[in-house]
Design a protein around this motif. Structure first.
Motif, PDB file in Angstrom:
ATOM      1  N   ASP A   1      36.001  33.968  32.094  1.00  0.00           N
ATOM      2  CA  ASP A   1      36.129  35.170  32.913  1.00  0.00           C
ATOM      3  C   ASP A   1      37.526  35.764  32.758  1.00  0.00           C
ATOM      4  O   ASP A   1      38.498  35.180  33.247  1.00  0.00           O
ATOM      5  CB  ASP A   1      35.870  34.815  34.374  1.00  0.00           C
ATOM      6  CG  ASP A   1      36.049  36.001  35.310  1.00  0.00           C
ATOM      7  OD1 ASP A   1      36.169  37.142  34.817  1.00  0.00           O
ATOM      8  OD2 ASP A   1      36.060  35.776  36.533  1.00  0.00           O
ATOM      9  N   PRO A   2      37.673  36.921  32.102  1.00  0.00           N
ATOM     10  CA  PRO A   2      39.004  37.531  31.959  1.00  0.00           C
ATOM     11  C   PRO A   2      39.638  37.913  33.291  1.00  0.00           C
ATOM     12  O   PRO A   2      40.836  38.173  33.340  1.00  0.00           O
ATOM     13  CB  PRO A   2      38.718  38.788  31.115  1.00  0.00           C
ATOM     14  CG  PRO A   2      37.417  38.520  30.433  1.00  0.00           C
ATOM     15  CD  PRO A   2      36.632  37.695  31.391  1.00  0.00           C
ATOM     16  N   GLY A   3      38.836  37.922  34.375  1.00  0.00           N
ATOM     17  CA  GLY A   3      39.386  38.245  35.683  1.00  0.00           C
ATOM     18  C   GLY A   3      39.865  37.036  36.444  1.00  0.00           C
ATOM     19  O   GLY A   3      40.442  37.169  37.532  1.00  0.00           O
ATOM     20  N   GLU A   4      39.661  35.837  35.895  1.00  0.00           N
ATOM     21  CA  GLU A   4      40.010  34.620  36.630  1.00  0.00           C
ATOM     22  C   GLU A   4      41.507  34.473  36.846  1.00  0.00           C
ATOM     23  O   GLU A   4      41.953  33.846  37.799  1.00  0.00           O
ATOM     24  CB  GLU A   4      39.467  33.396  35.884  1.00  0.00           C
ATOM     25  CG  GLU A   4      39.626  32.101  36.658  1.00  0.00           C
ATOM     26  CD  GLU A   4      39.038  30.899  35.941  1.00  0.00           C
ATOM     27  OE1 GLU A   4      38.978  29.819  36.536  1.00  0.00           O
ATOM     28  OE2 GLU A   4      38.641  31.055  34.759  1.00  0.00           O
ATOM     29  N   LYS A   5      42.307  35.061  35.957  1.00  0.00           N
ATOM     30  CA  LYS A   5      43.769  34.928  36.075  1.00  0.00           C
ATOM     31  C   LYS A   5      44.352  35.757  37.215  1.00  0.00           C
ATOM     32  O   LYS A   5      45.528  35.617  37.545  1.00  0.00           O
ATOM     33  CB  LYS A   5      44.435  35.338  34.765  1.00  0.00           C
ATOM     34  CG  LYS A   5      44.168  36.779  34.344  1.00  0.00           C
ATOM     35  CD  LYS A   5      44.853  37.087  33.033  1.00  0.00           C
ATOM     36  CE  LYS A   5      44.485  38.462  32.504  1.00  0.00           C
ATOM     37  NZ  LYS A   5      43.073  38.493  32.027  1.00  0.00           N
ATOM     38  N   ASP A   6      43.559  36.635  37.828  1.00  0.00           N
ATOM     39  CA  ASP A   6      44.031  37.523  38.890  1.00  0.00           C
ATOM     40  C   ASP A   6      44.274  36.717  40.163  1.00  0.00           C
ATOM     41  O   ASP A   6      43.333  36.296  40.841  1.00  0.00           O
ATOM     42  CB  ASP A   6      43.004  38.625  39.134  1.00  0.00           C
ATOM     43  CG  ASP A   6      43.539  39.730  40.039  1.00  0.00           C
ATOM     44  OD1 ASP A   6      44.525  39.497  40.753  1.00  0.00           O
ATOM     45  OD2 ASP A   6      42.959  40.840  40.030  1.00  0.00           O
ATOM     46  N   ALA A   7      45.539  36.523  40.523  1.00  0.00           N
ATOM     47  CA  ALA A   7      45.888  35.726  41.703  1.00  0.00           C
ATOM     48  C   ALA A   7      45.581  36.455  43.001  1.00  0.00           C
ATOM     49  O   ALA A   7      45.545  35.836  44.070  1.00  0.00           O
ATOM     50  CB  ALA A   7      47.361  35.330  41.653  1.00  0.00           C
ATOM     51  N   LEU A   8      45.395  37.772  42.929  1.00  0.00           N
ATOM     52  CA  LEU A   8      45.128  38.565  44.138  1.00  0.00           C
ATOM     53  C   LEU A   8      43.648  38.913  44.266  1.00  0.00           C
ATOM     54  O   LEU A   8      43.276  39.774  45.060  1.00  0.00           O
ATOM     55  CB  LEU A   8      45.961  39.858  44.106  1.00  0.00           C
ATOM     56  CG  LEU A   8      47.478  39.671  44.015  1.00  0.00           C
ATOM     57  CD1 LEU A   8      48.174  41.022  43.985  1.00  0.00           C
ATOM     58  CD2 LEU A   8      47.988  38.828  45.173  1.00  0.00           C
ATOM     59  N   LEU A   9      42.820  38.239  43.476  1.00  0.00           N
ATOM     60  CA  LEU A   9      41.403  38.566  43.449  1.00  0.00           C
ATOM     61  C   LEU A   9      40.767  38.500  44.836  1.00  0.00           C
ATOM     62  O   LEU A   9      39.952  39.343  45.202  1.00  0.00           O
ATOM     63  CB  LEU A   9      40.677  37.610  42.490  1.00  0.00           C
ATOM     64  CG  LEU A   9      39.160  37.782  42.361  1.00  0.00           C
ATOM     65  CD1 LEU A   9      38.834  39.147  41.762  1.00  0.00           C
ATOM     66  CD2 LEU A   9      38.577  36.670  41.492  1.00  0.00           C
ATOM     67  N   HIS A  10      41.125  37.507  45.628  1.00  0.00           N
ATOM     68  CA  HIS A  10      40.501  37.291  46.934  1.00  0.00           C
ATOM     69  C   HIS A  10      41.346  37.830  48.087  1.00  0.00           C
ATOM     70  O   HIS A  10      41.088  37.488  49.247  1.00  0.00           O
ATOM     71  CB  HIS A  10      40.221  35.792  47.133  1.00  0.00           C
ATOM     72  CG  HIS A  10      39.281  35.218  46.126  1.00  0.00           C
ATOM     73  ND1 HIS A  10      37.911  35.374  46.203  1.00  0.00           N
ATOM     74  CD2 HIS A  10      39.515  34.512  44.980  1.00  0.00           C
ATOM     75  CE1 HIS A  10      37.340  34.770  45.175  1.00  0.00           C
ATOM     76  NE2 HIS A  10      38.289  34.235  44.416  1.00  0.00           N
ATOM     77  N   VAL A  11      42.347  38.642  47.764  1.00  0.00           N
ATOM     78  CA  VAL A  11      43.198  39.243  48.803  1.00  0.00           C
ATOM     79  C   VAL A  11      42.741  40.686  49.011  1.00  0.00           C
ATOM     80  O   VAL A  11      42.909  41.523  48.115  1.00  0.00           O
ATOM     81  CB  VAL A  11      44.683  39.206  48.404  1.00  0.00           C
ATOM     82  CG1 VAL A  11      45.542  39.827  49.506  1.00  0.00           C
ATOM     83  CG2 VAL A  11      45.120  37.770  48.114  1.00  0.00           C
ATOM     84  N   PRO A  12      42.151  41.013  50.157  1.00  0.00           N
ATOM     85  CA  PRO A  12      41.641  42.378  50.390  1.00  0.00           C
ATOM     86  C   PRO A  12      42.746  43.429  50.247  1.00  0.00           C
ATOM     87  O   PRO A  12      43.854  43.259  50.762  1.00  0.00           O
ATOM     88  CB  PRO A  12      41.108  42.319  51.828  1.00  0.00           C
ATOM     89  CG  PRO A  12      40.846  40.869  52.082  1.00  0.00           C
ATOM     90  CD  PRO A  12      41.885  40.127  51.300  1.00  0.00           C
ATOM     91  N   GLY A  13      42.434  44.477  49.538  1.00  0.00           N
ATOM     92  CA  GLY A  13      43.344  45.600  49.410  1.00  0.00           C
ATOM     93  C   GLY A  13      44.529  45.389  48.498  1.00  0.00           C
ATOM     94  O   GLY A  13      45.374  46.272  48.361  1.00  0.00           O
ATOM     95  N   ALA A  14      44.630  44.226  47.840  1.00  0.00           N
ATOM     96  CA  ALA A  14      45.776  43.927  46.968  1.00  0.00           C
ATOM     97  C   ALA A  14      45.318  43.832  45.520  1.00  0.00           C
ATOM     98  O   ALA A  14      44.184  43.436  45.236  1.00  0.00           O
ATOM     99  CB  ALA A  14      46.452  42.623  47.389  1.00  0.00           C
ATOM    100  N   GLY A  15      46.210  44.187  44.595  1.00  0.00           N
ATOM    101  CA  GLY A  15      45.916  44.071  43.171  1.00  0.00           C
ATOM    102  C   GLY A  15      44.742  44.919  42.744  1.00  0.00           C
ATOM    103  O   GLY A  15      43.906  44.485  41.958  1.00  0.00           O
ATOM    104  N   LEU A  16      44.679  46.153  43.241  1.00  0.00           N
ATOM    105  CA  LEU A  16      43.541  47.020  42.946  1.00  0.00           C
ATOM    106  C   LEU A  16      43.577  47.523  41.513  1.00  0.00           C
ATOM    107  O   LEU A  16      44.647  47.718  40.930  1.00  0.00           O
ATOM    108  CB  LEU A  16      43.533  48.212  43.908  1.00  0.00           C
ATOM    109  CG  LEU A  16      43.428  47.891  45.402  1.00  0.00           C
ATOM    110  CD1 LEU A  16      43.455  49.176  46.216  1.00  0.00           C
ATOM    111  CD2 LEU A  16      42.173  47.082  45.697  1.00  0.00           C
TER     112      LEU A  16
END
Length: 557
Positions: free
Chosen positions: A204-219
Motif C-alpha cells: 500500500d503506497p499510502g501506508e507510510k502516511d503517519a497522519l492517515l488516521h488523524v482527522p483533518g491532517a495530512g490532506l
C-alpha cells in the motif's frame, strides 16, 4: 472466472498469498483435489525437514531459502544420505555459476556477500537477512537507486498519490531498472511503521502516511479543496489507503500489477546454467619462495562463514625485470580448498603484478605485496593449499595447512578474530562488496606481520555476533573495553591505551555489531604490545575477549 485470472490467482497461491473466501468459493472440484494433494505434500515435506540433520536444515532454511526453487527443495528433502546431500549442494552452486569456464563460482561468492551485507546493513532486532530489505537485496542485489527517508517527517506527495503535504513514517523506495521475470522500472517501497528500524515491503503506497488516521491532517490536494473526503481512502477497493489521484495513476500502481510485482520479487530467481563438473589437479614439490598467509572467519548465516584468505609476499622475494624504465614482477597464485576426504570445495587462480620505476625499486624491496580472496565455506575442517610461482625466476612457494572453519553457535556471544590493519576505511556505496579486502562497507587490509611504524595508523577491526536485543527497544546493550599494554608491563601499571564505549553510542544495531577503530601511533614508543578487546553483553550476562600482539618500530627517515 476467466482463464487468465485463474492462472494469476494460482500464481499468488504458489507464493503464499491468502485469497478472499469469495474467490476461493469459485474453484472447481478438480482444483479442490489439487489443493488437498498440495496440502498433503506440504505435510510430508515438513516431516522430512524435521528429520534432516541440523547443518543441512540450516543450509536449506537459512543459506539458500530465498533462491532455491520449490522443485529443488522437494528433491533435497527426499535425499537419503549425507553424501547425496553434499553432492546436491555442490551441483546447486555449479548450476548457478555465471562463468563456468573459471575455477571461481561468482554466483556463490556474490550470494554470501549479499547475506553478509544484509546482516551489516538491515539488522533490527532480527538478523538483517531475515528482514524484507535483506530478502530483496539477497535475491536481486543492490537497487539502481534508493530514495531514503530514514526519519520520516514532512513529505510532499506526488500527484499519483493525491498530492498535498503530510508526515510519514521512515520509508525507502528501491528502484530497479530491470528485473528478469519481473519487469522494467520496478519500485519497491519499504515502510517502518513501528519506528523500530524494521522496514517491511509494503503493498500500500499510502501506508507510510503517519497522519492517515488523524482527522483533518495530512490532506491530499483534492481533500483540501473539498472535492474529496479523507474517509474515502478507507473505502478503496484496491486495498490501498491512497487519496484520489490528480490525473491518471501509472499502470504500476494498479491493483493486479502491484500484487503481481509483490509476488514475483519474492520468488527464487531463475536458474540459467546447467549442471557442471569441476576437476582440479595440482602437485607441487618445490618450495623456493617464502610468504605469509592468514585466514579470518566472518559469520554470514548460522551455517556459513565468509573466509578471507590473505597472502603477503615480501617484495624482495620477487624477481623483477626492467622494461622502459619500469621494474616488473609477476606471480601466479593458485589456491585450493578441499575436505578432509579429498573432495575439492573451492579453487581460485590469479596473477599478482607489481610495477616500480627504476628509481623506487630499492626502497620498494623493503615492502610487501598483499593479496586477498574471500570465499564462503560451511563450518568444518578443510585442507588449504596455496601455491605461488614467480614467472620470471620460476621459483615456487607452497603452503599446505588445515583450515578449521568455526560454527558460531546461536544465542552464544561470539566474535571474529581481531584484524590489525594498515588500512581501514569506509568504501563508497558502489564499491560495497567489491574488490580485495572489502568486508561489508569497510576496506580492511590486514598487516600480516603486525609491525607498524610510528608514522603509521593502527587499524582495528572486529565483528561481534549474537548480542541479545532488548525486548522493548530491539537494540543490544553491550559494553566494549579496549586496552593496549606493553610487553613486560607489570600488574597494576596503567595501560598505554584504554577506551570504553557502549552500543548505545554506536547507533541502531541488531544482534551483530562491527568494531572498527584507527589509532595514530606517533606518540607510542617503539616496542612490543598487546591489544585486548573485551565485550560484555549486559542483557545476556555474557563476556568474551579477543587479543592480538603487534610491534611498533621507529619510522624510517
Amino acid at each position: 472466472m476467466k482463464q487468465t485470472n485463474k492462472a494469476f490467482l494460482l500464481t499468488l497461491l504458489t507464493v503464499g498469498l491468502v485469497l478472499p473466501p469469495a474467490l476461493l468459493s469459485q474453484q472447481d472440484p478438480q482444483e479442490t483435489d489439487k489443493s488437498q494433494q498440495k496440502s498433503s505434500k506440504k505435510k510430508s515435506d515438513r516431516a522430512l525437514l524435521r528429520e534432516l540433520e541440523t547443518p543441512y536444515k540450516k543450509w536449506l532454511n537459512d543459506d539458500v531459502v530465498y533462491i532455491i526453487s520449490p522443485e529443488e527443495r522437494q528433491t533435497f528433502l527426499r535425499l537419503q544420505t549425507n553424501e547425496e546431500r553434499e553432492q546436491f549442494i555442490e551441483q546447486f552452486w555449479l548450476r548457478r555459476d555465471t562463468t563456468p569456464d573459471t575455477p571461481e563460482n561468482e554466483f556463490k561468492e556474490e550470494h554470501y556477500r549479499r547475506i553478509a551485507y544484509a546482516n551489516e546493513r538491515f539488522a533490527s532486532g532480527v538478523p538483517g537477512w531475515r528482514t524484507d530489505r535483506g530478502k530483496i537485496y539477497i535475491i536481486w542485489g543492490k537497487p539502481d537507486s534508493i530514495e531514503s527517508h530514514p526519519s520520516g517527517g514532512s513529505y510532499n506527495r506526488p500527484s499519483s498519490e493525491g498530492g498535498g503535504q503530510t508526515a510519514t513514517f521512515p520509508f525507502e523506495v528501491w528502484n530497479y531498472r530491470y528485473l528478469e521475470g519481473v519487469g522494467s522500472n520496478i519500485d519497491l517501497e519499504f515502510v517502518d511503521t513501528t519506528m523500530s528500524g524494521e522496514y517491511h515491503l509494503s503493498l500500500d503506497p499510502g501506508e507510510k502516511d503517519a497522519l492517515l488516521h488523524v482527522p483533518g491532517a495530512g490532506l491530499t490536494q483534492m481533500e483540501s479543496m473539498g472535492m474529496a473526503s479523507k474517509v474515502d481512502r478507507f473505502q478503496n477497493t484496491d486495498g490501498t489507503t491512497l487519496g484520489k489521484a490528480i490525473g491518471q495513476r501509472p499502470e504500476s500502481m494498479e491493483e493486479f500489477t502491484r500484487l503481481s510485482t509483490w509476488a514475483k520479487v519474492q520468488q527464487p530467481p531463475p536458474v540459467k546454467f546447467k549442471d557442471l563438473e569441476a576437476l582440479v589437479t595440482s602437485r607441487i614439490v618445490r618450495n623456493q619462495l617464502s610468504f605469509d598467509y592468514r585466514f579470518d572467519f566472518y559469520r554470514v548465516t548460522d551455517d556459513t562463514d565468509m573466509v578471507p584468505i590473505t597472502v603477503q609476499i615480501p617484495n624482495r622475494q620477487m624477481s623483477f625485470q626492467e622494461k622502459d624504465g619500469v621494474q616488473t614482477a609477476s606471480l601466479n597464485l593458485f589456491c585450493r580448498i578441499s575436505t578432509v576426504g579429498g573432495r575439492v570445495v573451492q579453487t581460485f587462480e590469479d596473477v599478482i603484478v607489481k610495477d616500480f620505476p627504476n628509481s623506487l625499486l630499492q626502497q620498494s624491496l623493503k615492502g610487501f605485496s598483499v593479496y586477498q580472496k574471500a570465499v564462503p565455506l560451511r563450518p568444518g575442517l578443510y585442507r588449504l593449499d596455496i601455491v605461488l610461482k614467480d614467472i620470471n625466476s620460476s621459483n615456487v612457494g607452497v603452503v599446505n595447512t588445515r583450515l578449521p572453519v568455526p560454527r558460531f553457535e546461536e544465542d552464544k556471544l561470539a566474535s571474529s578474530k581481531i584484524v590489525l590493519a594498515d588500512e581501514i576505511v569506509h568504501v563508497s556505496a558502489r564499491e560495497i562488496g567489491l574488490g580485495q579486502f572489502v568486508v561489508g562497507d569497510m576496506k580492511v587490509r590486514p598487516k600480516l606481520d603486525a609491525t607498524f611504524a610510528t608514522s603509521d595508523n593502527l587499524g582495528i577491526y572486529l565483528q561481534v555476533y549474537n548480542l541479545k536485543p532488548d525486548e522493548k527497544t530491539h537494540q543490544p546493550n553491550a559494553s566494549i573495553l579496549y586496552q593496549i599494554t606493553k610487553d613486560g608491563q607489570k600488574d597494576g601499571e596503567a595501560p598505554v591505551f584504554r577506551l570504553e564505549e557502549s552500543t548505545q553510542q554506536m547507533g541502531d544495531h541488531g544482534d551483530q555489531i562491527t568494531l572498527d577503530k584507527t589509532m595514530k601511533l606517533a606518540s607510542v614508543p617503539p616496542g612490543k604490545y598487546k591489544l585486548a578487546i573485551q565485550i560484555t553483553d549486559n542483557l545476556a550476562k555474557q563476556t568474551i575477549s579477543q587479543s592480538a600482539d603487534f610491534t611498533v618500530k621507529t619510522a624510517a627517515k
